[in-house]
Design an enzyme around this catalytic site. Sequence first.
Site, PDB file in Angstrom:
ATOM      1  CG  ASP A 277     -62.043  82.701  -8.812  1.00  0.00           C
ATOM      2  OD1 ASP A 277     -60.863  82.504  -8.462  1.00  0.00           O
ATOM      3  OD2 ASP A 277     -62.751  83.600  -8.333  1.00  0.00           O
ATOM      4  CD  GLU A 278     -65.498  85.752 -10.337  1.00  0.00           C
ATOM      5  OE1 GLU A 278     -66.721  85.828 -10.301  1.00  0.00           O
ATOM      6  OE2 GLU A 278     -64.762  86.295  -9.485  1.00  0.00           O
TER       7      GLU A 278
ATOM      8  CG  ASP B 294     -59.669  88.302  -4.299  1.00  0.00           C
ATOM      9  OD1 ASP B 294     -59.788  89.118  -5.214  1.00  0.00           O
ATOM     10  OD2 ASP B 294     -60.317  87.243  -4.251  1.00  0.00           O
TER      11      ASP B 294
ATOM     12  CB  CYS C  15     -50.218  89.808 -23.361  1.00  0.00           C
ATOM     13  SG  CYS C  15     -48.540  89.511 -22.836  1.00  0.00           S
TER      14      CYS C  15
ATOM     15  CB  CYS D 275     -50.003  85.870 -23.829  1.00  0.00           C
ATOM     16  SG  CYS D 275     -49.702  86.048 -22.059  1.00  0.00           S
TER      17      CYS D 275
ATOM     18  CG  HIS E  37     -60.019  87.079  -8.016  1.00  0.00           C
ATOM     19  ND1 HIS E  37     -60.996  87.788  -7.376  1.00  0.00           N
ATOM     20  CD2 HIS E  37     -60.658  86.297  -8.919  1.00  0.00           C
ATOM     21  CE1 HIS E  37     -62.193  87.450  -7.865  1.00  0.00           C
ATOM     22  NE2 HIS E  37     -62.013  86.552  -8.804  1.00  0.00           N
TER      23      HIS E  37
ATOM     24  CG  LEU F 283     -72.834  80.256   3.900  1.00  0.00           C
ATOM     25  CD1 LEU F 283     -72.158  79.684   5.141  1.00  0.00           C
ATOM     26  CD2 LEU F 283     -74.298  79.862   3.866  1.00  0.00           C
TER      27      LEU F 283
ATOM     28  CD1 TRP G 281     -68.088  83.817  -2.150  1.00  0.00           C
ATOM     29  CD2 TRP G 281     -65.896  84.253  -2.155  1.00  0.00           C
ATOM     30  NE1 TRP G 281     -67.456  82.799  -2.821  1.00  0.00           N
ATOM     31  CE2 TRP G 281     -66.116  83.037  -2.842  1.00  0.00           C
ATOM     32  CE3 TRP G 281     -64.587  84.714  -2.037  1.00  0.00           C
ATOM     33  CZ2 TRP G 281     -65.082  82.282  -3.399  1.00  0.00           C
ATOM     34  CZ3 TRP G 281     -63.554  83.971  -2.591  1.00  0.00           C
ATOM     35  CH2 TRP G 281     -63.805  82.781  -3.265  1.00  0.00           C
ATOM     36  CB  ALA G 282     -65.348  88.830   3.580  1.00  0.00           C
ATOM     37  CD  GLU G 283     -66.564  90.142  -2.728  1.00  0.00           C
ATOM     38  OE1 GLU G 283     -66.992  89.403  -1.814  1.00  0.00           O
ATOM     39  OE2 GLU G 283     -66.418  89.760  -3.901  1.00  0.00           O
TER      40      GLU G 283
ATOM     41  CB  CYS H  53     -47.759  88.045 -17.942  1.00  0.00           C
ATOM     42  SG  CYS H  53     -47.193  87.632 -19.598  1.00  0.00           S
TER      43      CYS H  53
HETATM   44  C1  TNX Z   1     -67.377  85.068  -7.102  1.00  0.00           C
HETATM   45  S1  TNX Z   1     -66.909  82.256  -6.207  1.00  0.00           S
HETATM   46  C2  TNX Z   1     -66.076  84.895  -6.675  1.00  0.00           C
HETATM   47  C3  TNX Z   1     -65.575  85.695  -5.544  1.00  0.00           C
HETATM   48  C4  TNX Z   1     -66.585  86.707  -5.071  1.00  0.00           C
HETATM   49  C5  TNX Z   1     -67.962  86.069  -5.039  1.00  0.00           C
HETATM   50  C6  TNX Z   1     -69.051  86.958  -4.500  1.00  0.00           C
HETATM   51  C7  TNX Z   1     -65.563  82.587  -6.840  1.00  0.00           C
HETATM   52  C8  TNX Z   1     -64.716  81.470  -7.134  1.00  0.00           C
HETATM   53  N1  TNX Z   1     -65.280  83.873  -7.129  1.00  0.00           N
HETATM   54  O1  TNX Z   1     -64.363  86.320  -5.899  1.00  0.00           O
HETATM   55  O2  TNX Z   1     -66.214  87.158  -3.818  1.00  0.00           O
HETATM   56  O3  TNX Z   1     -68.317  85.668  -6.336  1.00  0.00           O
HETATM   57  O4  TNX Z   1     -70.220  86.235  -4.276  1.00  0.00           O
END
Ligand code: TNX
Length: 540
Positions: A315-316, A189, A326, A329, A252, A421, A471-473, A284
């Site tokens: 994700d995201e 990540d 770019c 792209c 990520h 969680l 998720w462990a931020e 890219c």
């Molecule tokens: C979303 S869930 C994310 C994670 C984060 C989390 C925090 C997902 C696929 N992506 O990168 O750690 O929210 O709750």
Amino acid sequence: MKILIGICCGLLFHLAVSAQPLIPVPARIIPADKGCYPFGSTEKILLSDTTLQNEARELQRILAQRTGCRAEISLAAGQTRRNIFLQTDTTLKHPEGYRLVITPRSIRITGKDAAGIFYGIQTLNQLLLERDGKTASVPCLQIEDAPRYGYRALMLDPARHFIPAKEVKRFIDLMASYKFNTLQLHLTDDQGWRMEIKKYPQLTEIGAFRDKHSGPQGPHNGFYTQEELKDLIRYAVERHVEIIPELDIPGHTAALLLACPELGCAHRDSIPVQLGKTTDRTLCAAQEKVYEVYADILQEVCALFPARRIHLGGDEAVIDKNWGHCPDCRKLMQAKGFKEVREIMGYFFGRIHKLVRQNQKELMLWCELDNIRMPASEFLFPYPKDCTLFTWRMGLTPKTIELTRQAGIQLIASPGEHCYLDYPQYKGDLPEFNNWGMPVLTLQQSYDWDPGYGLPTEEQKHIIGIAGLLWAEAMQDLNRVTYMAFPRAMALAEAGWSLPENRNWENFKNNLIPHLADLTRRGVSFRVPFEVFNAETRKK
Ligand code: TNX
């Protein structure tokens, strides 16, 4: 009359179920009138075949711990006397299913497969929860059990804060007690790259050390060598847990982009790439080098992990800002005739998917359905049929279930409102760890969940399981992880294993108490769910 008998049977089942503190609640308990099997100071564990040594050792360990007895292991050959039997019976219907029969003279655990026997042993372990000491016994009864879903996972996130392999093992032990069979390891990540890749040592040299001053032991630093991962996989296999690696792409990826800056899209006004900080940069999609490097990485990862599936995130990713600006792209879009930037996602994962298949694996991805907020005419569902998706965004699960069914795609349910969680368990709990205002996810909210959403069988049969995500931020070590996981993970274990008609919040609450005491005995950090037992807080 029939209705009356039905009601009586249902009532008996609930009485029988609530009398034994079993989590997850089994499919069927047939109580016996009276009697118990008393454990002696020595016991014999008899096996139907030699392949069950691993399960026999697990039982031996449990008996020593719970009853103080020493158990010898041998092959069953003609034995009928007072004993404990472990035997496979392939005529049992369900994979991972088992039958546990306790009489005053014997305990017999029959499994469809070794996993079934292992789960029968875990159930026996729970029957002994309140019976520590030398004169332990278990009540006579019969249990027929099998999981509702074949995929029951928890996810650890050592990318955000590193979790040494030894600690991961402790977590696997806990998972096995509650019949989870899959551990997803989120290995890469923005905050870290945690797996040794022999061809690109810079990934860990740079990407695994977020705090240069705190040495390799600091929570931000560290990675798993391939040898350590092999050992971890072996350890998990003995507990019937499969490890699924996750490498998150194309977003990520700050840890990788620091080590290999040439793999990102260069664009103006982006957040700088810094280890430990979330950035808006992505891989890219137009650079051949990206696919070459990932071909090498995937080869090493797929060769190491025996699991059939690999998770590659998805994700995201901030694609408009990257791919949309770019020049490479944009050229790619022109060449492919794409009108919208998001069409590149299908191209990107199409190529990655091919690499995954070349390594004989199946692709898993987080389902990104921001798309579904669009008018039907503009809707894009870029996922190939033979991948497995996770539904995760709050509120989108019913829609995702429908769309994946239409597309013929397998789905794992991990919706934010039940499975995240990392969200606080109670209002005000550890505010210092909730610095970005996550919603509260109570124990009851994790419990009150049917992963099939009450849909007709036909409409939910593509849901293959559930996953609880850690998720462990904000979780610096395993003690914090287990504090966030338990007891909510027990609620999810039940959602994944037990039949909806056997589940009951009041029973679960009562069953919980000896389990919490057991976690204490095991030295496991967890949150005391005081509010569910406290009449005052319940009134609020
Ligand atoms: C979303 S869930 C994310 C994670 C984060 C989390 C925090 C997902 C696929 N992506 O990168 O750690 O929210 O709750």
